[in-house]
Motif scaffolding. Structure first.
Motif, PDB file in Angstrom:
ATOM      1  N   PRO A  49     -28.639  25.652  16.379  1.00 52.44           N
ATOM      2  CA  PRO A  49     -28.710  25.603  14.911  1.00 52.44           C
ATOM      3  C   PRO A  49     -29.607  24.460  14.451  1.00 52.44           C
ATOM      4  CG  PRO A  49     -26.615  24.737  15.684  1.00 52.44           C
ATOM      5  CD  PRO A  49     -27.317  25.274  16.889  1.00 52.44           C
ATOM      6  N   LEU A  51     -30.108  21.683  12.033  1.00 51.18           N
ATOM      7  CA  LEU A  51     -29.300  20.886  11.119  1.00 51.18           C
ATOM      8  C   LEU A  51     -30.038  19.599  10.773  1.00 51.18           C
ATOM      9  CD1 LEU A  51     -25.809  21.194  12.841  1.00 51.18           C
ATOM     10  CD2 LEU A  51     -26.708  22.584  10.981  1.00 51.18           C
ATOM     11  N   ARG A  75     -26.927  19.325   6.631  1.00 46.58           N
ATOM     12  CA  ARG A  75     -27.590  20.426   5.938  1.00 46.58           C
ATOM     13  C   ARG A  75     -28.081  21.458   6.943  1.00 46.58           C
ATOM     14  NH1 ARG A  75     -29.719  21.139   0.919  1.00 46.58           N
ATOM     15  NH2 ARG A  75     -31.442  22.618   0.694  1.00 46.58           N
ATOM     16  N   ASN A  76     -27.826  22.725   6.655  1.00 45.25           N
ATOM     17  CA  ASN A  76     -28.315  23.815   7.493  1.00 45.25           C
ATOM     18  C   ASN A  76     -29.742  24.146   7.060  1.00 45.25           C
ATOM     19  OD1 ASN A  76     -28.755  26.034   9.064  1.00 45.25           O
ATOM     20  ND2 ASN A  76     -27.013  27.228   8.306  1.00 45.25           N
ATOM     21  N   SER A  78     -31.894  26.045   8.736  1.00 38.94           N
ATOM     22  CA  SER A  78     -32.395  27.343   9.204  1.00 38.94           C
ATOM     23  C   SER A  78     -32.449  28.320   8.038  1.00 38.94           C
ATOM     24  CB  SER A  78     -31.497  27.885  10.314  1.00 38.94           C
ATOM     25  OG  SER A  78     -30.185  28.093   9.822  1.00 38.94           O
ATOM     26  N   ALA A  83     -23.922  28.929   9.867  1.00 38.21           N
ATOM     27  CA  ALA A  83     -23.443  28.222  11.048  1.00 38.21           C
ATOM     28  C   ALA A  83     -21.968  27.870  10.870  1.00 38.21           C
ATOM     29  CB  ALA A  83     -24.254  26.953  11.280  1.00 38.21           C
ATOM     30  N   PRO A 105     -27.510  29.018   5.132  1.00 33.14           N
ATOM     31  CA  PRO A 105     -28.861  28.432   5.143  1.00 33.14           C
ATOM     32  C   PRO A 105     -29.185  27.741   3.824  1.00 33.14           C
ATOM     33  CG  PRO A 105     -28.906  30.642   6.077  1.00 33.14           C
ATOM     34  CD  PRO A 105     -27.521  30.443   5.516  1.00 33.14           C
ATOM     35  N   ASP A 108     -25.419  22.416   2.270  1.00 32.72           N
ATOM     36  CA  ASP A 108     -25.016  21.218   3.001  1.00 32.72           C
ATOM     37  C   ASP A 108     -23.559  20.917   2.723  1.00 32.72           C
ATOM     38  OD1 ASP A 108     -24.820  19.706   0.520  1.00 32.72           O
ATOM     39  OD2 ASP A 108     -26.992  19.509   0.564  1.00 32.72           O
TER      40      ASP A 108
END
Length: 370
Positions: A49, A51, A75-76, A78, A83, A105, A108
């Motif tokens: 992932p 991040l 924070r994601n 992608s 996730a 996505p 956060d």
């Protein structure tokens, strides 16, 4: 791989082998299904992932026992999938769970937790450890994200009200305490662009052949030299060194508050950087007190020497008292004895015996006639 994954893989190999050797296609089919599940679990766990991790320490420098918090934002970054991960953050020697459930996505999550400040020192926070596993629990893969942020826990500071008085030196070696300002000649040095022309000493310049400038010193302003004994042999109990660090920090802060020049020195190491940071990093070790005192005698860095040590170094007080010439005022703080009353040792130094930093502060303010 987890124990379950190892067992499933071993069973798959046994079933496939038995199926082909003994002609049981059903066993071979079951083994192939188990092998495919293991391969899918590995592929699932290998997905990394994306991040982004941000940390903010509030504050990043704090006194011992004072509150401090760490704010962690994950924070994601992608674009394709959410996730759901198991994450823990390292906080000194402890770990803090960080929930990352269905982190979509671009979204956060923020977690704030207290930082333990019960001990002096540098507390490393991070990195974030993310564990990703498959739904069957066959494979577990851990990765780290983000850097490490240090939280500096300074020694506890005790308010000190009293400050040493200045000392004026005349050319005949006499030393007097002075209540008011007294600007006097200190030394000569080479001229540097920007120096005031009125400070040039023309007679010396004519003799040397270069412009020489007078250095002047306000002898009524005491210059405090704090010498912290960081030898392990001086402290029968390691906690006594913590009290000595508290006393050193209290003296330094009091001098800065009063606008007095102050310097910090350690017996076994060289103090570089902000004084409170130096005291945060200080640890008991080895050192040569005699060599350090020789350097203090040769350079004569001030007129007031504050020597802080433990009961294990009582036998070295004679060496410190020998500095009474270059340092008119010598104060020695000895930690490990409950008697907190200040004692004047033979007119050569002021000795303060204290059990901890609080008693040292009370005894310090009780000293008369600096």
């Amino acid at each position: 791989m987890t124990r379950r994954g190892i067992g499933l893989l071993a069973g798959a190999l046994v079933l496939i082998t038995a199926g082909f050797v003994y002609g049981y296609p059903d066993l071979a089919l079951l083994g192939a299904a188990a092998l495919i599940a293991t391969v899918c679990a590995v592929a699932f766990a290998l997905w990394r992932p994306r991040l982004g991790v941000t940390r903010v320490a509030e504050p990043d420098r704090v006194g011992r026992g004072e509150p401090a918090r760490m704010t962690l934002t994950v924070r994601n970054t992608s674009r394709l999938r959410a996730a759901s991960l198991v994450a823990v953050d390292r906080c000194g020697r402890d770990t803090v769970p960080v929930p990352l459930l269905r982190l979509r996505p671009g979204n956060d999550t923020t977690v704030a937790y207290p930082v333990p400040t019960t001990r002096r020192g540098i507390i490393p926070i991070g990195p974030l450890r993310v564990v990703r596993g498959d739904p069957l629990g066959l494979v577990s893969l851990a990765r780290t994200y983000g850097g490490v942020v240090d939280v500096w826990v300074h020694p506890r500071i005790h308010p000190l009200q009293a400050t040493p008085a200045g000392a004026a030196r005349s050319l005949d070696g006499r030393v007097d305490k002075v209540p008011h300002g007294n600007i006097t000649f200190d030394s000569l040095r080479e001229y540097v662009i920007g120096d005031e022309m009125r400070r040039i000493h023309w007679r010396s310049s004519a003799k040397v052949g270069e412009l020489m400038v007078r250095e002047q010193l306000d002898t009524a302003e005491p210059t405090i030299v704090v010498l912290l004994d960081d030898r392990a042999s001086a402290y029968p109990d390691p906690e006594l060194f913590e009290y000595a660090c508290e006393a050193a920090a209290s003296v330094v802060v009091a001098a800065v508050r009063e606008g007095l020049p102050v310097g910090l020195h350690l017996v076994g190491s060289v103090a570089t950087g902000p004084f409170l940071d130096v005291l945060t990093e200080a640890q008991p070790g080895a050192g040569d007190l005699g060599a350090r005192l020789d350097r203090l005698r040769a350079h004569r860095l001030g007129d007031t020497l504050i020597y802080l040590t433990g009961t294990g170094a009582v036998g070295d007080l004679g060496l410190v008292g020998a500095l009474r010439g270059p340092y008119p005022v010598i104060v020695t703080g000895i930690f490990g004895d409950r008697g907190a009353a200040p004692i004047t040792g033979g007119g050569r130094m002021i000795v303060i015996e204290a059990a901890d930093g609080t008693e040292f502060a009370a005894a310090w303010d009780g000293v008369r006639g600096w």
